[in-house]
Design a protein around this motif. Structure first.
Motif, short mmCIF file in Angstrom:
data_model
loop_
_atom_site.label_atom_id
_atom_site.label_comp_id
_atom_site.label_asym_id
_atom_site.label_seq_id
_atom_site.Cartn_x
_atom_site.Cartn_y
_atom_site.Cartn_z
N ASP A 127 0.85 -1.19 0.00
CA ASP A 127 0.00 0.00 0.00
C ASP A 127 0.89 1.24 0.00
O ASP A 127 1.00 1.96 1.00
N THR A 169 -4.96 0.84 0.50
CA THR A 169 -5.19 -0.08 -0.61
C THR A 169 -3.86 -0.62 -1.11
O THR A 169 -2.92 0.16 -1.29
N PRO A 173 -2.12 -5.10 2.86
CA PRO A 173 -1.99 -3.73 3.31
C PRO A 173 -2.28 -3.56 4.80
O PRO A 173 -2.82 -4.45 5.45
#
Ligand SMILES: NC(=O)c1ccc[n+]([C@@H]2O[C@H](COP(=O)([O-])OP(=O)(O)OC[C@H]3O[C@@H](n4cnc5c(N)ncnc54)[C@H](O)[C@@H]3O)[C@@H](O)[C@H]2O)c1
Length: 320
Positions: A215, A246, A280
């Motif tokens: 991420d 994300t 993540p």
């Protein structure tokens, strides 16, 4: 009252300094690099130079540390001095572990002695090691290399200082950071392959990394998260994940970069992982408790902003 930012001329620290000074906070930067300020590439900090107290202090030099910290009426300390993660860390283990961990110990001990009310520790998602994704703050620590060992040691030390001496200590767990303030050409091989083409670099390679999912977080969001943690009420003793929330596959980031620059930079990345980390970070706790929202949740916007900063002559320089 003054906020001291240790490592306030680093990648994240420089944006924390920028954002605090811009809102009118009195800031003292404690950073070994302070004497070189005028040779740095921080176009966003230069206009604020006269409003920043610069202290060229080594966190391993306790005499200078006490001497210079005593000069301020300190509201809070943000600690962001570090040798950051990468394959080079283990080449100088004794030096690098001292800077990270003895450095934090020296500063938090000075905070105890001087009665500093609040301490924010810039930690890392490296404390989760290779746990495979959706990492929440209640997971147990797992070290997968020396660097992650220093970040775990720092969190534990800082929280125990808080418990033992009634200090308000908070941990900001940051993760893979890119963006204005650092030129890819100054960074490690993975960073160069992923982001170097935005600076015009071509032909780089790494033996691994294409299948890694990270991420990657725009530096302005990392800095904002640290300030949100600093500002929050009633979160003493808490740790917060701060990232874009994300995960992106490295091979997909390379594709996004190719589309942005409009040509093939001829970079190659071998299969597998470059670093032994999972991703993540789950940022739900930071969203709920401190109102953290990443501005660059879409990495394409973050990459375009970075490209603008790296190429001011051909684009409107980004990072507004
Ligand atoms: N960059 C990342 O991807 C990343 C990811 C997760 C966590 N973090 C953490 O975030 C924090 C900031 O990282 P960064 O990328 O801004 O690092 P950086 O390397 O850009 O900045 C570190 C700063 O510390 C200063 N420094 C180094 N040794 C010093 C010493 N002995 N005394 C005083 N100052 C010294 C350097 O001059 C530099 O300005 C660190 O704690 C790091 O572990 C970074």
């Amino acid at each position: 009252m003054t906020i001291l930012v240790f490592g306030g001329l680093g990648h994240v620290g420089s944006w924390i300094t920028h954002d605090l000074v811009s809102r009118g906070t009195d800031v003292a930067v404690f950073d070994l690099g302070a004497r070189a300020f005028d040779r740095m590439d921080y176009d966003y900090l230069t206009p604020l130079r006269d409003r920043i107290h610069l202290e060229a202090v080594d966190v391993l030099d306790t005499h200078a540390l006490y001497d210079r910290m005593r000069a301020y009426d300190i509201e809070a300390v943000i600690f962001g001095v570090a040798v950051i993660s990468g394959p080079e860390f283990q080449l100088r283990p004794f030096r690098n572990i001292q800077i990270n961990t003895v450095g934090l110990l020296n500063v938090i001990e000075a905070c105890r002695v001087l009665g500093v009310p609040k301490f924010v520790n810039m930690s890392s998602g490296a404390v989760y090691g290779d746990h495979p994704g959706d990492q929440t703050e209640d997971l147990p620590y797992k070290a997968t290399d020396l660097y992650s060992g220093t970040k775990i040691a720092n969190e534990v030390l800082a929280l125990q200082y808080g418990e033992t001496y009634g200090m308000d200590v908070r941990n900001a767990r940051l993760f893979a950071i890119y963006g204005p303030g650092k030129r890819p050409s100054q960074m490690n091989a993975l960073y160069q392959v992923l982001f170097g083409p935005l600076e015009g670099m071509t032909g780089m390679s790494t033996p691994s990394g294409a299948d890694q999912i990270f991420d990657w977080t725009h530096v302005r969001d990392s800095a904002k998260g640290v300030i949100d943690i600093l500002d929050a009420d009633d979160v003493a003793g808490e740790s917060f994940n701060i990232s874009c929330g994300t995960a992106f596959r490295h091979s997909d980031i390379l594709q996004q970069v190719r589309e942005l620059i409009g040509y093939d930079p001829h970079v190659t990345m071998g299969p597998g992982k470059f670093l032994n980390r999972g991703a993540p970070l789950n940022i739900g706790k930071a969203e709920r408790l401190i109102g953290f929202t990443p501005r660059f949740g879409d990495i394409r916007e973050g990459l375009a902003d970075y490209q603008r900063w790296l190429n001011p002559a051909t684009t409107d320089r980004g990072a507004t």
